[in-house]
Design a protein around this motif. Structure first.
Motif, PDB file in Angstrom:
ATOM      1  N   GLY A 163       4.397   9.052  -4.693  1.00  0.00           N
ATOM      2  CA  GLY A 163       3.733   7.807  -5.096  1.00  0.00           C
ATOM      3  C   GLY A 163       3.868   6.738  -4.027  1.00  0.00           C
ATOM      4  N   ALA A 164       4.971   6.803  -3.255  1.00  0.00           N
ATOM      5  CA  ALA A 164       5.147   5.853  -2.144  1.00  0.00           C
ATOM      6  C   ALA A 164       4.269   6.259  -0.971  1.00  0.00           C
ATOM      7  N   ILE A 206       3.660   2.081  -9.786  1.00  0.00           N
ATOM      8  CA  ILE A 206       4.761   1.204  -9.352  1.00  0.00           C
ATOM      9  C   ILE A 206       4.609   0.890  -7.861  1.00  0.00           C
ATOM     10  N   GLY A 207       4.302   1.939  -7.073  1.00  0.00           N
ATOM     11  CA  GLY A 207       4.164   1.770  -5.627  1.00  0.00           C
ATOM     12  C   GLY A 207       3.058   0.792  -5.266  1.00  0.00           C
ATOM     13  N   SER A 208       1.904   0.896  -5.928  1.00  0.00           N
ATOM     14  CA  SER A 208       0.790  -0.004  -5.574  1.00  0.00           C
ATOM     15  C   SER A 208       1.107  -1.438  -6.006  1.00  0.00           C
ATOM     16  N   ALA A 209       1.846  -1.586  -7.118  1.00  0.00           N
ATOM     17  CA  ALA A 209       2.230  -2.941  -7.542  1.00  0.00           C
ATOM     18  C   ALA A 209       3.212  -3.554  -6.534  1.00  0.00           C
ATOM     19  N   ILE A 210       4.119  -2.722  -6.009  1.00  0.00           N
ATOM     20  CA  ILE A 210       5.057  -3.233  -4.986  1.00  0.00           C
ATOM     21  C   ILE A 210       4.280  -3.605  -3.722  1.00  0.00           C
ATOM     22  N   ALA A 211       3.337  -2.733  -3.317  1.00  0.00           N
ATOM     23  CA  ALA A 211       2.525  -3.017  -2.125  1.00  0.00           C
ATOM     24  C   ALA A 211       1.767  -4.335  -2.310  1.00  0.00           C
ATOM     25  N   ALA A 212       1.214  -4.530  -3.510  1.00  0.00           N
ATOM     26  CA  ALA A 212       0.492  -5.783  -3.783  1.00  0.00           C
ATOM     27  C   ALA A 212       1.446  -6.972  -3.692  1.00  0.00           C
ATOM     28  N   GLU A 268       1.509 -11.365  13.838  1.00  0.00           N
ATOM     29  CA  GLU A 268       2.515 -11.311  12.768  1.00  0.00           C
ATOM     30  C   GLU A 268       1.980 -10.588  11.520  1.00  0.00           C
ATOM     31  N   HIS A 269       0.669 -10.795  11.259  1.00  0.00           N
ATOM     32  CA  HIS A 269       0.068 -10.196  10.073  1.00  0.00           C
ATOM     33  C   HIS A 269      -0.625  -8.870  10.373  1.00  0.00           C
ATOM     34  N   GLY A 270      -0.342  -8.287  11.511  1.00  0.00           N
ATOM     35  CA  GLY A 270      -0.983  -7.023  11.872  1.00  0.00           C
ATOM     36  C   GLY A 270      -0.119  -5.827  11.548  1.00  0.00           C
ATOM     37  N   LEU A 271       0.133  -5.054  12.604  1.00  0.00           N
ATOM     38  CA  LEU A 271       0.907  -3.817  12.456  1.00  0.00           C
ATOM     39  C   LEU A 271       2.300  -4.078  11.866  1.00  0.00           C
ATOM     40  N   ALA A 272       2.898  -5.205  12.261  1.00  0.00           N
ATOM     41  CA  ALA A 272       4.259  -5.523  11.789  1.00  0.00           C
ATOM     42  C   ALA A 272       4.287  -5.603  10.267  1.00  0.00           C
ATOM     43  N   LEU A 273       3.288  -6.273   9.685  1.00  0.00           N
ATOM     44  CA  LEU A 273       3.250  -6.408   8.216  1.00  0.00           C
ATOM     45  C   LEU A 273       3.003  -5.051   7.547  1.00  0.00           C
ATOM     46  N   ALA A 274       2.090  -4.259   8.141  1.00  0.00           N
ATOM     47  CA  ALA A 274       1.770  -2.962   7.539  1.00  0.00           C
ATOM     48  C   ALA A 274       2.991  -2.042   7.536  1.00  0.00           C
ATOM     49  N   VAL A 275       3.695  -1.993   8.670  1.00  0.00           N
ATOM     50  CA  VAL A 275       4.876  -1.121   8.763  1.00  0.00           C
ATOM     51  C   VAL A 275       5.972  -1.628   7.818  1.00  0.00           C
ATOM     52  N   THR A 276       6.188  -2.949   7.809  1.00  0.00           N
ATOM     53  CA  THR A 276       7.219  -3.509   6.917  1.00  0.00           C
ATOM     54  C   THR A 276       6.857  -3.230   5.454  1.00  0.00           C
ATOM     55  N   GLY A 277       5.597  -3.431   5.129  1.00  0.00           N
ATOM     56  CA  GLY A 277       5.152  -3.195   3.749  1.00  0.00           C
ATOM     57  C   GLY A 277       5.390  -1.764   3.326  1.00  0.00           C
ATOM     58  N   MET A 278       5.028  -0.839   4.191  1.00  0.00           N
ATOM     59  CA  MET A 278       5.203   0.586   3.866  1.00  0.00           C
ATOM     60  C   MET A 278       6.690   0.916   3.700  1.00  0.00           C
ATOM     61  N   PHE A 333       8.582   2.336   0.368  1.00  0.00           N
ATOM     62  CA  PHE A 333       9.406   3.554   0.422  1.00  0.00           C
ATOM     63  C   PHE A 333      10.838   3.273   0.006  1.00  0.00           C
ATOM     64  N   LEU A 334      11.388   2.177   0.519  1.00  0.00           N
ATOM     65  CA  LEU A 334      12.784   1.855   0.230  1.00  0.00           C
ATOM     66  C   LEU A 334      12.971   1.588  -1.272  1.00  0.00           C
ATOM     67  N   ALA A 335      12.050   0.811  -1.844  1.00  0.00           N
ATOM     68  CA  ALA A 335      12.154   0.497  -3.280  1.00  0.00           C
ATOM     69  C   ALA A 335      12.074   1.775  -4.103  1.00  0.00           C
ATOM     70  N   LEU A 336      11.106   2.646  -3.771  1.00  0.00           N
ATOM     71  CA  LEU A 336      10.972   3.868  -4.562  1.00  0.00           C
ATOM     72  C   LEU A 336      12.103   4.860  -4.256  1.00  0.00           C
ATOM     73  N   ALA A 337      12.643   4.815  -3.026  1.00  0.00           N
ATOM     74  CA  ALA A 337      13.802   5.670  -2.723  1.00  0.00           C
ATOM     75  C   ALA A 337      15.009   5.231  -3.552  1.00  0.00           C
ATOM     76  N   LEU A 338      15.167   3.917  -3.726  1.00  0.00           N
ATOM     77  CA  LEU A 338      16.258   3.415  -4.587  1.00  0.00           C
ATOM     78  C   LEU A 338      16.024   3.836  -6.035  1.00  0.00           C
ATOM     79  N   VAL A 339      14.749   3.809  -6.448  1.00  0.00           N
ATOM     80  CA  VAL A 339      14.428   4.263  -7.814  1.00  0.00           C
ATOM     81  C   VAL A 339      14.786   5.745  -7.951  1.00  0.00           C
ATOM     82  N   VAL A 340      14.477   6.542  -6.915  1.00  0.00           N
ATOM     83  CA  VAL A 340      14.814   7.981  -6.936  1.00  0.00           C
ATOM     84  C   VAL A 340      16.326   8.160  -7.062  1.00  0.00           C
TER      85      VAL A 340
END
Lengths: 391, 118
Positions: free
Chosen positions: A119-120, A376-382, B14-24, B28-35
């Motif tokens: 999902g991530a 959950i992932g898309s809400a976090i991305a948003a 600042e709002h280019g690649l840096a934001l996209a990589v940080t966002g991703m 991942f980190l949030a969902l990895a913590l959920v895992v």
């Protein structure tokens, strides 16, 4: 003035007040598009709960009104304007999330935690489309069209395959693009069974599509109660911008799982979500007035939206293949395609494609895990895009 | 003729690649913590269950007439319908009521109103 002249003058005056006088070819095109939406919903059963309200809303939004009469969602003081307030201010999407939470069973996800990562991975569609929207510019004649970071963020979230999230973020970052983004998001959600299967087949071998996964374990009630509370704390600590959407999602789920608020959960997942879906779909449709909607930027948004769906699907499938290199217990890579959060359509597509190879392989419940993780992932991305781009 | 061009300059800001990589990474980190949390969740749940044990389940009652498999199926069906803590104290088989059911059937049939032609 003779009676005859009075009558012809009156008829001419009346003609000016009818919709025929203000009807432009663009309105007719939009009404034809609405007809397609309604046809797809009724005859092909493509997301009928969304496409029927949106389709009828488009018809309503494209009937021209006479000058001085407040009718459309953009006219101050009109009834539709008050209904549209919920879209414009991002009120309806969190209420939809409350209903989704009250109807979602996270058990499959809890029984196989590693599938959450799919999902991530599918959120790569959001961020790559964001970059694409930022880099692309469209020139015709002397006019050059490009998107600001805020508009690019709102376009990118189409890749999250989550209509309410797309509406919520675009209402915050790019209200002028809300209609096009919402229609693109819901159109592609309805077209998930058409868009995803070719990409899934292209990126997997037959051997991979035949992989059977271990049945899920039974999840206790206590686990199902603890999950929404702790997962909310984890997600919103990382991305506070997602508090509204994730908060409502997990609040709805807690009401469902705790078993002492059955009445509230029942209302959230039935009457309330139905009412909000009707209002949201109808108002989004009614906002697609041809003069505002039929613009070159809308075409660009639709192209970027299609790319974001394709990239998100590919991201999920490829990440599942990557995980198979490290895990002893193999994952059917088709399940990765359900990481886009079009619940439950993409999970159903996984089941359908899997059964075409092996009719005895039941992937639906496995696919539901990345599917709800995708929400959950898309809400976090948003939340991340909102908090960074609204500054 | 409309043309589409790509300009990589906005991506370097600042709002280019840096934001996209940080966002991703954040997703991942949030969902990895959920895992991680979901992985330890069964242990937390079992620890909490031990700390606050639920009432002991009722002991099964010997029944000479019904086979054990049938009792299990009935208990599962009741649990699915009731969905609350419960105890099955008595199972009445249809055979117990066959005489009274037959009598009731005959009694109802005797009240049938005959069709009359007008």
């Amino acid at each position: 003035m003779s009676v005859f002249e009075s009558i012809t003058t009156k008829i001419a005056q009346f003609w000016e007040t009818t919709a025929f006088a203000g009807l432009e070819p663009g309105n007719v095109i939009m009404i034809a598009i609405a007809g397609c939406f309604i046809y797809l919903a009724i005859a092909k059963h493509y997301e009928p709960l969304l496409l029927v309200p949106i389709g009828f809303g488009i018809i309503v939004g494209n009937i021209p009104s006479s000058a001085g009469v407040s009718l459309s969602v953009y006219d101050e003081g009109s009834v539709l304007r008050y209904l549209y307030f919920g879209v414009e201010q991002g009120i309806y999407p969190p209420l939809i999330f409350l209903g989704i939470g009250a109807m979602t069973d996270f058990s499959t996800m809890l029984s196989n935690p590693k599938l959450v990562l799919l999902g991530a991975a599918a959120q790569v569609g959001v961020f790559l489309t964001y970059l694409g929207a930022l880099a692309v510019s469209f020139s015709f004649g002397e006019t050059t069209l490009s998107f600001s970071p805020q508009q690019a963020g709102a376009i990118g979230i189409i890749g999250g395959a989550d209509g309410p999230t797309a509406i919520f973020l675009s209402s915050k970052l790019a209200p002028d693009l809300l209609g096009a983004i919402a229609i693109a998001a819901y159109s592609y959600m309805a077209l998930v069974p058409v868009i995803q299967p070719p990409i899934m087949r292209m990126l997997t071998t037959r051997q991979e599509r035949l992989i059977r996964m271990k049945p899920s374990r039974e999840v206790s009630k206590l686990e199902r109660i603890l999950f929404p509370i702790v997962a909310f704390l984890i997600c919103t600590t990382m991305a506070p911008g997602a508090i509204v959407l994730i908060g409502m999602l997990f609040f709805g789920n807690l009401m469902k799982e705790c078993a002492v608020t059955d009445r509230l959960a029942l209302t959230a997942r039935s009457a309330m979500i139905d009412i909000v879906t009707m209002l949201l779909g109808f108002c989004v449709g009614a906002s697609t007035n041809a003069q505002r909607f039929l613009q070159p930027q809308s075409i660009l948004i639709f192209v970027l939206g299609a790319l974001s769906f394709a990239v998100a699907t590919a991201g999920g499938v490829l990440f599942a293949k990557l995980m198979n290199l490290f895990f002893k217990e193999k994952i059917n890579p088709l399940v990765g395609a359900a990481g886009v959060s079009a619940v439950p359509d993409s999970a159903r597509v996984v089941q359908m494609v899997g059964q075409q190879e092996d009719p005895g392989n039941f992937l639906l419940m496995h696919a539901m895990a990345p599917n709800v993780a995708g929400v959950i992932g898309s809400a976090i991305a948003a939340g991340v895009l909102w908090s960074q781009l609204a500054l | 003729m409309p043309t589409i061009e790509f300009n990589l300059e906005p991506l370097t800001g600042e709002h280019g690649l840096a934001l996209a990589v940080t966002g991703m990474l954040v997703v991942f980190l949030a969902l990895a913590l959920v895992v991680t949390f979901i992985t330890v969740l069964p242990r937390i749940a079992s620890w909490l269950s031990r700390a606050h044990p639920s009432p002991a389940p009722a002991m099964p009652v010997e029944d000479e007439q019904l086979p054990e498999e049938l009792l299990v199926v009935i208990a599962a069906a009741v649990a699915e319908v009731v969905r609350h803590p419960h105890r099955i104290v008595h199972i009445r088989t249809p055979g117990d009521m066959s005489w009274s059911l037959e009598a009731r059937l005959q009694h109802h049939q005797s009240h049938k109103i005959p069709h009359r032609d007008r």
